[in-house]
Scaffold this motif. Sequence first.
Motif, PDB file in Angstrom:
ATOM      1  N   PHE A 121     -69.344  25.846  34.385  1.00 12.34           N
ATOM      2  CA  PHE A 121     -69.130  25.427  32.989  1.00 12.34           C
ATOM      3  C   PHE A 121     -70.222  24.424  32.644  1.00 12.34           C
ATOM      4  O   PHE A 121     -70.132  23.247  32.989  1.00 12.34           O
ATOM      5  N   ASN A 137     -66.793  21.375  30.455  1.00 14.28           N
ATOM      6  CA  ASN A 137     -65.476  21.628  29.865  1.00 14.28           C
ATOM      7  C   ASN A 137     -65.111  23.097  29.998  1.00 14.28           C
ATOM      8  O   ASN A 137     -65.979  23.970  29.913  1.00 14.28           O
ATOM      9  N   ILE A 138     -63.802  23.379  30.158  1.00 15.12           N
ATOM     10  CA  ILE A 138     -63.381  24.779  30.171  1.00 15.12           C
ATOM     11  C   ILE A 138     -63.183  25.305  28.754  1.00 15.12           C
ATOM     12  O   ILE A 138     -63.197  26.515  28.531  1.00 15.12           O
ATOM     13  N   VAL A 139     -63.003  24.407  27.792  1.00 10.71           N
ATOM     14  CA  VAL A 139     -62.969  24.769  26.375  1.00 10.71           C
ATOM     15  C   VAL A 139     -63.763  23.726  25.596  1.00 10.71           C
ATOM     16  O   VAL A 139     -63.588  22.522  25.817  1.00 10.71           O
ATOM     17  N   LYS A 194     -63.106  27.049  18.883  1.00 13.08           N
ATOM     18  CA  LYS A 194     -62.857  26.831  20.289  1.00 13.08           C
ATOM     19  C   LYS A 194     -63.649  27.876  21.064  1.00 13.08           C
ATOM     20  O   LYS A 194     -63.677  29.055  20.674  1.00 13.08           O
ATOM     21  N   THR A 221     -65.012  29.044  25.236  1.00 13.38           N
ATOM     22  CA  THR A 221     -65.217  28.860  26.670  1.00 13.38           C
ATOM     23  C   THR A 221     -66.620  29.350  26.987  1.00 13.38           C
ATOM     24  O   THR A 221     -66.947  30.524  26.756  1.00 13.38           O
ATOM     25  N   ILE A 229     -69.199  29.957  29.884  1.00 10.89           N
ATOM     26  CA  ILE A 229     -69.126  30.110  31.337  1.00 10.89           C
ATOM     27  C   ILE A 229     -70.348  30.826  31.887  1.00 10.89           C
ATOM     28  O   ILE A 229     -70.884  31.755  31.268  1.00 10.89           O
ATOM     29  N   ALA A 243     -63.097  33.778  34.414  1.00 10.17           N
ATOM     30  CA  ALA A 243     -62.461  32.893  33.442  1.00 10.17           C
ATOM     31  C   ALA A 243     -60.945  33.060  33.442  1.00 10.17           C
ATOM     32  O   ALA A 243     -60.195  32.097  33.256  1.00 10.17           O
ATOM     33  N   THR A 268     -58.821  28.252  30.312  1.00 10.53           N
ATOM     34  CA  THR A 268     -59.901  28.879  29.556  1.00 10.53           C
ATOM     35  C   THR A 268     -59.303  29.754  28.457  1.00 10.53           C
ATOM     36  O   THR A 268     -58.134  30.149  28.529  1.00 10.53           O
ATOM     37  N   ASN A 293     -58.028  32.917  30.043  1.00  9.53           N
ATOM     38  CA  ASN A 293     -56.770  32.702  30.761  1.00  9.53           C
ATOM     39  C   ASN A 293     -55.607  32.537  29.791  1.00  9.53           C
ATOM     40  O   ASN A 293     -54.519  33.100  29.995  1.00  9.53           O
ATOM     41  N   TRP A 313     -65.000  23.859  39.570  1.00  4.32           N
ATOM     42  CA  TRP A 313     -64.466  25.187  39.845  1.00  4.32           C
ATOM     43  C   TRP A 313     -65.522  26.043  40.528  1.00  4.32           C
ATOM     44  O   TRP A 313     -66.700  26.019  40.162  1.00  4.32           O
TER      45      TRP A 313
END
Length: 395
Positions: free
Chosen positions: A192, A196-198, A210, A212, A214, A327, A333, A336, A369
């Motif tokens: 990331f 941040n994951i979002v 918003k 994600t 990756i 993800a 995420t 997810n 991660w």
Amino acid sequence: MAVPQIKIPATYMRGGTSKGVFFKLDDLPKAAQVPGTARDKLLLRVIGSPDPYGKHTDGMGGATSSTSKTVILSKSSKAEHDVDYLFGQVAIDKPFIDWSGNCGNLTAAVGSFAISNGLVAQDRIPQNGICTVRIWQANISKTIIAHVPVTNGEVQETGDFELDGVTFAAAEVAIEFLDPAADAGEGGGAMFPTGNIVDDLAVPGIGTFKATLINAGIPTIFVNAADIGYSGTELQDMINSDNAALARFETIRAYGAVKMGLISDISEAAARAHTPKIAFVAPPQSYVSSSGKQVDAGDIDLLVRALSMGKLHHAMMGTAAVAIGTAAAIPGTLVNLAAGGVAREAVRFGHPSGTLRVGAAATQVKGEWTVTKAIMSRSARVLMEGFVRVPGDCF
């Protein structure tokens, strides 16, 4: 006086839901055996680009991102690997080849080609069984393992494995993408890149979404379908016939690329059309796929639609599937959350042509991660082999 055509040994192959022209490095003309203008000009002419008519009538390309591809293979220079795999994504209407990423679908054909063309040591090929081909993906400096079925010492291409987006069944080829998070050249090595994951992705003139962001398989920007006015059940024509929508997606992609650290200014996005990818996700809904097949909400975990080279893909890019699987395995995420927000090591998602399952196991170490590998099944087949011909002065 016009220079006559030359002929170059080549194989036309389908891998997953893509197809491309495969070359052995040492079969290319000397000038094209090294990166640079000569190589790019040669491959552009092979594919038939740039084509202002958008048809690739005078080349081997299929006038879509999934069929305008070139592959160069050689015995691997890396220890414990069999073959070096270099992928070139050819633009359709511009004189440009993007070397910034991998093609996960064509990876399924790399193992088969390597076995059939003497790039895998004979003592590593079973008479009957599965040949494990160790691939060095040179674009992104990653290891990929292809498990290729072999019968009577030769690659087995026929079988009953069905892949949505491919018309006919074939033999199953399992693909493992090892350590699929991007290397240090892609956003500093972090899965990331923003930490941040979002994120809140601000796109001037369009809005703030918003997202994600990756690096796994291929750098990918995920947004929620509802946030950009879609349901996630869209098929190709609805998106690709809307030039304004395509322009919005490209603008969002450009700003996402800057936020990921892949480019420093949105003006650079046009020269990096292959990466990052942009995709939108939604919770499961029933829909009818492009082939007329009913996809039931109960059979999938989420919906994903992804764009490649500025157009909605007819199925799903293999590398983007790795990003989806990765993800999905990481709590929080957008992928997810669209899949229900539960911990999982595999996900089945709906795409325009049907469904696809991809597995990935994620772990968190000291707040970071990591994913050791992502796994999915594809198929591959030789469509034609022999020579391509191009004018001798085209490169």
